[in-house]
Design an enzyme around this catalytic site. Structure first.
Site, PDB file in Angstrom:
ATOM      1  N   TYR A   5      15.403  30.695   6.169  1.00 38.97           N
ATOM      2  CA  TYR A   5      14.188  31.450   6.494  1.00 38.97           C
ATOM      3  C   TYR A   5      14.058  31.620   8.004  1.00 38.97           C
ATOM      4  CZ  TYR A   5      12.290  30.931   1.755  1.00 38.97           C
ATOM      5  OH  TYR A   5      12.070  31.003   0.406  1.00 38.97           O
ATOM      6  N   LYS A  57       0.853  -1.206   0.000  1.00 43.13           N
ATOM      7  CA  LYS A  57       0.000   0.000   0.000  1.00 43.13           C
ATOM      8  C   LYS A  57       0.883   1.248   0.000  1.00 43.13           C
ATOM      9  CE  LYS A  57      -0.298  -0.098   5.063  1.00 43.13           C
ATOM     10  NZ  LYS A  57      -1.132  -0.456   6.218  1.00 43.13           N
TER      11      LYS A  57
END
Ligand SMILES: *Cc1c(COP(=O)(O)O)cnc(C)c1O
Length: 372
Positions: A268, A35
């Site tokens: 940042y 999955k």
């Protein structure tokens, strides 16, 4: 020229892990859980590589199963969440409004809730031909309280739906705490399950990776193996009882280098400040590639045989590392974020998550490269 960012997928490591886990299985049939794009490793290539070596493949929902069938996978596919809606069970590809021959050959549906059982029961009388060769397994809740029929109603359910339950109908459960050091809850769930099904002759399936590795008596007829196949330990604590080989190595390269003075900040928000003159390496991989944005400064990566700390915030397309302690570092050098040189669980611990999440989140813009 292409960006150097890549997820290297080592299929040889996958084989080694499968061999190792199969040896422990002692005859249990193996369900390879593919999955979520095979936990980020690539559902189709992984399924193609592994399908002849396992008994069943498992996905979470129908669309994942169809992707595999369309790619030519022929192995039985188990759909872990069962149908989400009535039409899923009778899924057919429609071409010009006419149903094309069903591609839902041999899907195995887990039914875990009463409405799914009632639906299946109804379709067995009205749409028998459409169900074709589909099979069903039943999932019972023994204490995780997420999916599953009430285990206390086991006998009643088996009677009520006897019309479509046969000797191949596997009875399943799932444990909530198999990966935790404290075993009480896991053992209680196994016990509750085994007691409830004791008089029945149905095949049984309890184990995921952690349960399989840890609890011999939970191995039973089938085991469902996910994370361990991909070489990441399911255990939080560093006490995994088996050696696994990492399948995915997430790598990029240094695309810029600079030296900054004491007191200057990086990235940042200027969240990291240089306490010494520092060489900063900028690497071409960021949160849009699946590296977690909340990874704190100090999260380690591998470069030129050493571990180097992340400094400053994770950007969308870039990361910055303090490489001051490396000799001969240069633009183009490889940095491994996790993989065979940098354990994924070490990164996960630093970031406050688990290897599963890091692996499954590697985004589609990162090319996967396969090595046998
Ligand atoms: C995902 C999943 C697994 C595989 O779990 P791992 O911990 O990765 O081995 C097994 N069973 C069910 C029901 C699952 O949803």
């Amino acid at each position: 020229m292409s960006r150097p960012t890549i997820a290297k997928i080592n299929l040889h490591a996958l084989d080694d892990n499968l061999t190792h886990l199969s040896e422990m299985a002692n005859g249990s049939k193996i369900i390879a859980v593919v999955k979520a794009n095979a936990y980020g490793n690539g559902a189709v290539p992984v399924a193609k590589h592994i399908e002849q070596k396992v008994d069943v493949l498992a996905v979470a929902f129908l669309a994942e199963a169809i992707e595999l069938r369309k790619a030519g996978i022929t192995k039985p596919i188990l759909i872990l969440q069962g149908p989400h809606s009535p039409d899923e069970l009778l899924y057919n590809e429609f071409v010009n409004n006419k149903p094309k021959a069903s591609i839902v050959k041999d899907f195995i549906w887990i039914l875990h809730t009463k409405w799914q059982l009632d639906l299946y029961s109804q379709y067995c009388t009205t749409e028998k031909a459409m169900l074709d060769s589909a099979k069903i397994w039943l999932k019972f809740d023994t204490g995780m309280h997420r999916l599953g029929l009430e285990i206390d109603e086991f006998d009643a359910i088996m009677q009520q739906y006897a019309s479509f339950i046969n000797s191949d109908t596997v009875i399943m459960t799932h444990l909530a705490n198999a990966d935790e050091p404290e075993q009480t809850h896991a053992l209680a769930q196994i016990e509750r399950f085994l007691v409830a099904v004791e008089a029945s002759k149905q095949p049984l399936c309890i184990s995921n990776s952690a349960t399989h590795i840890r609890f011999r008596h939970a191995r039973q007829d089938y085991v469902r193996l996910g994370i361990a196949l991909y070489g990441s330990s399911p255990f939080q604590a560093d006490d995994s009882p088996i050696e696994l080989a990492p399948v995915m190595s997430l790598e990029s390269q240094i695309i810029a280098l600079r030296t900054i003075p004491v007191g200057d900040c990086v990235g940042y928000g200027s969240t990291w400040k240089a306490a010494r003159q520092t060489t900063i390496a900028t690497v071409a991989l960021g949160y849009a590639d699946g590296y977690p944005r909340h990874a704190p400064s100090g999260t380690m990566a591998w470069c030129n045989g050493e571990l180097v700390p992340l400094v400053g915030r994770v950007s969308m397309d870039m990361l910055t590392f303090d490489v001051s302690d490396l000799s001969n570092v240069k633009i183009g050098d490889t940095v491994q974020l996790w993989g065979d040189k940098m354990p994924i669980n070490d990164v996960a611990n630093a970031v406050g998550t688990i290897g599963y999440e890091l692996m499954t989140r590697v985004s589609s813009r990162v090319p996967r490269s396969y090595r046998d």
